[in-house]
Enzyme design. Structure first.
Site, PDB file in Angstrom:
ATOM      1  N   ASP A   1     -33.878  18.915 -20.542  1.00  0.00           N
ATOM      2  CA  ASP A   1     -34.371  18.007 -21.360  1.00  0.00           C
ATOM      3  C   ASP A   1     -35.685  19.287 -22.359  1.00  0.00           C
ATOM      4  O   ASP A   1     -36.345  20.061 -21.622  1.00  0.00           O
ATOM      5  CB  ASP A   1     -34.686  17.167 -20.690  1.00  0.00           C
TER       6      ASP A   1
ATOM      7  N   GLU B   1     -36.991  16.905 -16.436  1.00  0.00           N
ATOM      8  CA  GLU B   1     -37.745  18.043 -15.357  1.00  0.00           C
ATOM      9  C   GLU B   1     -38.976  17.351 -16.022  1.00  0.00           C
ATOM     10  O   GLU B   1     -40.132  17.515 -15.835  1.00  0.00           O
ATOM     11  CB  GLU B   1     -37.659  19.114 -15.853  1.00  0.00           C
TER      12      GLU B   1
END
Length: 406
Positions: A83, A176
């Site tokens: 991400d 994350e």
């Protein structure tokens, strides 16, 4: 066997996927783009010949079995997150590769967007290098698609060049950037004895210290009265929220801190006279000081509730992760292995404390010791993010050395 692909080619392809994570979403992953990219990576891993590739909720796992005769070598894990941060736009990224000869960089002629040396003096460290930059309207995604590309390139090299190695465990994680990357991580199934997140910045940096982190949500309940007749009656929740904030030390916010200095960071504030909401993150490397920071906000809330009435201020305070040094300082051989890999590739290793966290911060407390390695990216979470091509190429060499027997 797939045709060999450079780390730069992979990186430029990977950043085209919009994998921005979302704090507002409660799903896993938090955004559908991460699912799409996870499946792309899983398919590429299978085509490379990586074994036992599996996905679940955008977590991607795979293995490269040990070379015959090296089965007793430790199983080493390599992890990166897929991400990108919601702090800046991650859609429609238009990367370009430039030969940097010094001075300011014109990112976008049409919009007159420059990356200036006066704002980012560390650009001088990259004179003579190829850099991947943005068009000034989005982030780049080097955090952490540079790490993803480096791990995938390491895997291709190990398999195609028959480089001797112990078992290599690979994982890519979602979310994350919103603090949930380790939530669904399958530590036993991953199968590594220890691991490294490839999620750092400047080449050669090995991080084994992170913040202790807490999330704080403050809700202020006020009373809205027409301002024409408000004397002695109105309780403006916005103003009480401002009072709460001004009781925190003015110098202890990210703008004034560095190194091991912790902070209170106001991320968001909104509301009305009736109800106001403030969202903070609290950080400190020292556990005792970290606990005292949490005590401070609770004392401020208690004081203001004494002034304005019980439950005027309500706190939601929760720990997010802890300093991974508390785990890793007892297993320094993992750090020494990384230091030796950098040195063998002609890079002087060094260590700085992370002023943030990585998946490894939590994974270390979940039974998987996990320091963090550099990627060659810089200026993360913003429109002026860039990545050094030679640094990414060198990191691939370092990872190849890292997985070989000592």
């Amino acid at each position: 066997m797939m045709q060999s692909v450079s780390v730069l080619e992979r990186f430029l392809r990977y950043v085209q996927y919009d994998t921005t994570s979302s704090e507002e979403s409660s799903s896993t992953p938090s955004t559908p783009g991460q699912l799409e990219f996870a499946e792309v990576l899983a398919q590429e891993m299978r085509e490379l010949g990586i074994s036992n590739v599996r996905t679940q909720n955008a977590y991607v796992y795979g293995e490269i079995p040990a070379t015959s005769g090296l089965e007793n070598e430790p199983a080493i894990g390599l992890i990166a997150h897929i991400d990108t941060a919601p702090a800046a736009c991650g859609k429609g990224i238009s990367p370009k590769v430039i030969s940097y000869e010094g001075g300011d960089i014109l990112l976008n002629p049409e919009k007159e967007i420059w990356m200036k040396v006066s704002d980012f003096p560390h650009l001088a460290d990259h004179i003579g290098e190829e850099l991947v930059v943005t068009d000034g309207t989005t982030l780049l995604g080097a955090d952490d698609k540079a790490g993803v590309a480096e791990i995938m390139t390491l895997a291709e090299r190990v398999l195609n060049e028959e480089i001797p190695h112990g078992k290599i465990c690979i994982a890519f994680t979602p979310d994350e950037e919103v603090g949930r990357g380790a939530d669904g991580f399958d530590v036993p199934g991953f199968g590594a004895d220890f691991a490294y997140t490839v999620d750092g910045s400047d080449l050669g940096d090995i991080n084994y210290e992170s913040f202790n982190a807490a999330d704080l949500k403050v809700t202020v309940k006020g009373r809205s009265i027409h301002p024409g007749s408000a004397k002695g009656k109105m309780l403006n929740a916005l103003l009480v929220g401002m009072e709460f904030h001004h009781m925190l030390p003015a110098s202890e916010n990210p703008m004034y801190t560095e190194g091991y200095e912790g902070f209170y960071h106001l991320c968001e504030m909104h509301g009305t006279e009736e109800t106001a909401h403030l969202h903070y993150i609290i950080r400190d490397h020292d556990r005792k000081i970290f606990e005292s920071r949490k005590e401070r906000v609770q004392k401020i809330a208690a004081y203001l509730n004494g002034q304005y009435g019980d439950e005027t201020i309500q706190l939601q305070l929760s720990d997010t992760y802890y300093n991974m040094r508390e785990v890793l300082e007892n297993q320094m051989e993992i750090l020494h292995r990384a230091q030796n890999a950098f040195s063998a590739c002609g890079i002087a290793p060094y260590s700085t404390p992370i002023r943030g966290g990585t998946d490894g911060s939590r994974l270390s407390y979940m039974g998987l010791p996990c320091p963090n390695l550099s990627t060659g990216g810089a200026n993360y979470h913003g429109r002026f993010e860039f990545a050094s091509v030679p640094a990414m190429e060198k990191m691939c060499e370092v990872l190849v050395k890292l997985v070989q027997p000592l």
